[in-house]
Scaffold this active site. Structure first.
Site, PDB file in Angstrom:
ATOM      1  N   HIS A 276      -1.531  -5.534   1.563  1.00  0.00           N
ATOM      2  CA  HIS A 276      -2.836  -6.168   1.366  1.00  0.00           C
ATOM      3  C   HIS A 276      -2.604  -7.553   0.775  1.00  0.00           C
ATOM      4  O   HIS A 276      -1.706  -7.743  -0.051  1.00  0.00           O
ATOM      5  CB  HIS A 276      -3.683  -5.353   0.377  1.00  0.00           C
ATOM      6  CG  HIS A 276      -4.853  -6.124  -0.153  1.00  0.00           C
ATOM      7  ND1 HIS A 276      -6.054  -6.187   0.525  1.00  0.00           N
ATOM      8  CD2 HIS A 276      -5.000  -6.908  -1.248  1.00  0.00           C
ATOM      9  CE1 HIS A 276      -6.886  -6.972  -0.149  1.00  0.00           C
ATOM     10  NE2 HIS A 276      -6.271  -7.414  -1.239  1.00  0.00           N
TER      11      HIS A 276
ATOM     12  N   LYS B 294       0.844  -1.191   0.000  1.00  0.00           N
ATOM     13  CA  LYS B 294       0.000   0.000   0.000  1.00  0.00           C
ATOM     14  C   LYS B 294       0.895   1.262   0.000  1.00  0.00           C
ATOM     15  O   LYS B 294       2.114   1.165   0.135  1.00  0.00           O
ATOM     16  CB  LYS B 294      -0.968  -0.073   1.185  1.00  0.00           C
ATOM     17  CG  LYS B 294      -1.917  -1.303   1.045  1.00  0.00           C
ATOM     18  CD  LYS B 294      -3.149  -1.233   1.936  1.00  0.00           C
ATOM     19  CE  LYS B 294      -2.941  -1.738   3.317  1.00  0.00           C
ATOM     20  NZ  LYS B 294      -4.201  -1.989   4.064  1.00  0.00           N
TER      21      LYS B 294
ATOM     22  N   TYR C 154     -12.023  -1.990  -2.375  1.00  0.00           N
ATOM     23  CA  TYR C 154     -12.488  -2.239  -1.008  1.00  0.00           C
ATOM     24  C   TYR C 154     -14.012  -2.206  -0.900  1.00  0.00           C
ATOM     25  O   TYR C 154     -14.546  -1.918   0.182  1.00  0.00           O
ATOM     26  CB  TYR C 154     -11.870  -1.211  -0.057  1.00  0.00           C
ATOM     27  CG  TYR C 154     -10.462  -1.557   0.409  1.00  0.00           C
ATOM     28  CD1 TYR C 154     -10.175  -2.805   0.988  1.00  0.00           C
ATOM     29  CD2 TYR C 154      -9.429  -0.638   0.313  1.00  0.00           C
ATOM     30  CE1 TYR C 154      -8.901  -3.119   1.426  1.00  0.00           C
ATOM     31  CE2 TYR C 154      -8.137  -0.953   0.772  1.00  0.00           C
ATOM     32  CZ  TYR C 154      -7.891  -2.197   1.323  1.00  0.00           C
ATOM     33  OH  TYR C 154      -6.621  -2.521   1.783  1.00  0.00           O
TER      34      TYR C 154
ATOM     35  N   ASN D 136      -0.888  -0.394   7.788  1.00  0.00           N
ATOM     36  CA  ASN D 136      -0.325  -1.746   7.944  1.00  0.00           C
ATOM     37  C   ASN D 136       0.355  -2.251   6.674  1.00  0.00           C
ATOM     38  O   ASN D 136       0.586  -3.438   6.506  1.00  0.00           O
ATOM     39  CB  ASN D 136      -1.392  -2.721   8.462  1.00  0.00           C
ATOM     40  CG  ASN D 136      -2.567  -2.867   7.521  1.00  0.00           C
ATOM     41  OD1 ASN D 136      -2.580  -2.266   6.434  1.00  0.00           O
ATOM     42  ND2 ASN D 136      -3.555  -3.663   7.901  1.00  0.00           N
TER      43      ASN D 136
ATOM     44  N   GLU E  77      -9.774  -9.706  -7.509  1.00  0.00           N
ATOM     45  CA  GLU E  77      -8.800  -8.620  -7.354  1.00  0.00           C
ATOM     46  C   GLU E  77      -7.777  -8.631  -8.488  1.00  0.00           C
ATOM     47  O   GLU E  77      -7.379  -7.573  -8.985  1.00  0.00           O
ATOM     48  CB  GLU E  77      -8.124  -8.723  -5.985  1.00  0.00           C
ATOM     49  CG  GLU E  77      -9.084  -8.390  -4.848  1.00  0.00           C
ATOM     50  CD  GLU E  77      -8.562  -8.718  -3.453  1.00  0.00           C
ATOM     51  OE1 GLU E  77      -9.294  -8.479  -2.490  1.00  0.00           O
ATOM     52  OE2 GLU E  77      -7.416  -9.211  -3.314  1.00  0.00           O
TER      53      GLU E  77
HETATM   54  P1  IDP Z   1      -7.039  -7.139   5.736  1.00  0.00           P
HETATM   55  O1  IDP Z   1      -6.253  -6.051   5.029  1.00  0.00           O
HETATM   56  O2  IDP Z   1      -6.201  -7.821   6.776  1.00  0.00           O
HETATM   57  O3  IDP Z   1      -7.708  -8.096   4.781  1.00  0.00           O
HETATM   58  P2  IDP Z   1      -9.656  -5.915   6.147  1.00  0.00           P
HETATM   59  O4  IDP Z   1     -10.588  -6.209   7.264  1.00  0.00           O
HETATM   60  O5  IDP Z   1     -10.004  -6.423   4.786  1.00  0.00           O
HETATM   61  O6  IDP Z   1      -8.203  -6.416   6.582  1.00  0.00           O
HETATM   62  O7  IDP Z   1      -9.482  -4.333   6.086  1.00  0.00           O
HETATM   63  C1  IDP Z   1      -8.836  -3.709   4.991  1.00  0.00           C
HETATM   64  C2  IDP Z   1      -7.900  -2.640   5.527  1.00  0.00           C
HETATM   65  O8  IDP Z   1      -8.684  -1.646   6.176  1.00  0.00           O
HETATM   66  C3  IDP Z   1      -6.921  -3.120   6.586  1.00  0.00           C
HETATM   67  O9  IDP Z   1      -5.756  -3.689   6.033  1.00  0.00           O
HETATM   68  C4  IDP Z   1      -6.649  -1.866   7.356  1.00  0.00           C
HETATM   69  O10 IDP Z   1      -5.638  -1.086   6.731  1.00  0.00           O
HETATM   70  C5  IDP Z   1      -7.963  -1.117   7.258  1.00  0.00           C
HETATM   71  N1  IDP Z   1      -8.740  -1.318   8.485  1.00  0.00           N
HETATM   72  C6  IDP Z   1      -9.362  -2.449   8.903  1.00  0.00           C
HETATM   73  N2  IDP Z   1     -10.002  -2.267  10.067  1.00  0.00           N
HETATM   74  C7  IDP Z   1      -9.783  -0.976  10.398  1.00  0.00           C
HETATM   75  C8  IDP Z   1     -10.184  -0.163  11.518  1.00  0.00           C
HETATM   76  O11 IDP Z   1     -10.875  -0.616  12.442  1.00  0.00           O
HETATM   77  N3  IDP Z   1      -9.769   1.127  11.490  1.00  0.00           N
HETATM   78  C9  IDP Z   1      -9.004   1.655  10.500  1.00  0.00           C
HETATM   79  N4  IDP Z   1      -8.610   0.936   9.442  1.00  0.00           N
HETATM   80  C10 IDP Z   1      -8.980  -0.363   9.401  1.00  0.00           C
HETATM   81 MG    MG Z   2      -9.258  -7.800   3.473  1.00  0.00          MG
END
Ligand code: IDP
Ligand code: MG
Length: 177
Positions: A142, A36, A76, A139, A153
């Site tokens: 993805h 990202k 997303y 983080n 995707e």
């Molecule tokens: P993933 O990336 O581990 O699959 P997802 O639940 O698909 O996790 O969420 C996509 C992205 O959204 C996450 O990687 C993170 O950067 C962001 N995200 C998820 N939950 C939160 C939150 O509670 N607050 C802020 N950002 C979040």
């Molecule tokens: Mg995800």
């Protein structure tokens, strides 16, 4: 003379080729991994690519993309109802990402393990998020969460297709049969 004539040289029409479908099982399983904008800005893209290479997975495509806000929203779309959707998609479209396709046995599940849990505060040391990130909204990477979402995707990010026929000679040293 003149007027339209039916051509006698016209070739008989061939049945259309069936659409190319991705082979998404066994050692041809594929996943979409993306560094990202935070990971690209911090110069960690090469490290993430190296981890997948060293594991033994095969690269099927890699490129820098600066996605638009609406493209990020499409990526997303499953999170559209979440309160962080706006910020997440603004962030994803804030700078280039490094989009990759990786192939190999179990690559979807193993890829997710290599990334670590979504929230880096819980990600195990040794995972990418565990080693390189702190905040959930930064983080850095993805990974597709299922074979089906990987296919969706990959179709979204690689509409031009991927390199699917390449089987590096080293695979004989990666798989036992
Ligand atoms: P993933 O990336 O581990 O699959 P997802 O639940 O698909 O996790 O969420 C996509 C992205 O959204 C996450 O990687 C993170 O950067 C962001 N995200 C998820 N939950 C939160 C939150 O509670 N607050 C802020 N950002 C979040
Ligand atoms: Mg995800």
């Amino acid at each position: 003379m003149g007027g339209s004539q039916s051509s006698t040289t016209e070739q008989p029409k061939k049945a259309p080729e069936p659409p190319a479908t991705m082979n998404m099982s066994g050692i041809n399983e594929k996943t979409f991994i993306m560094v990202k904008p935070d990971g690209v800005q911090r110069g960690i893209a090469g490290e993430i690519m190296a981890r997948f290479e060293k594991k033994g997975f095969t690269s099927c495509g890699a490129k820098l993309v600066h996605a638009s806000k609406s493209f990020a929203e499409q990526h997303y779309i499953d999170l559209a109802k979440k309160p962080f959707y706006g910020g997440l998609t603004t962030f994803l479209s804030s700078g280039p990402v490094f989009a990759m396709c990786w192939k190999g046995k179990g690559v979807v599940k193993t890829g997710r393990k290599m990334l670590g849990t979504t929230n880096p505060k819980d990600s195990a040391p040794g995972t990418i998020r565990g080693d390189y990130s702190i905040d959930i909204g930064r983080n850095i990477c993805h990974g597709s969460d299922s074979v089906e979402s990987a296919e969706n995707e990959l179709n979204l990010w690689f509409p031009e297709g991927i390199i699917d026929g390449f089987a590096p000679s080293r695979l004989q040293h990666v798989y036992e049969n």
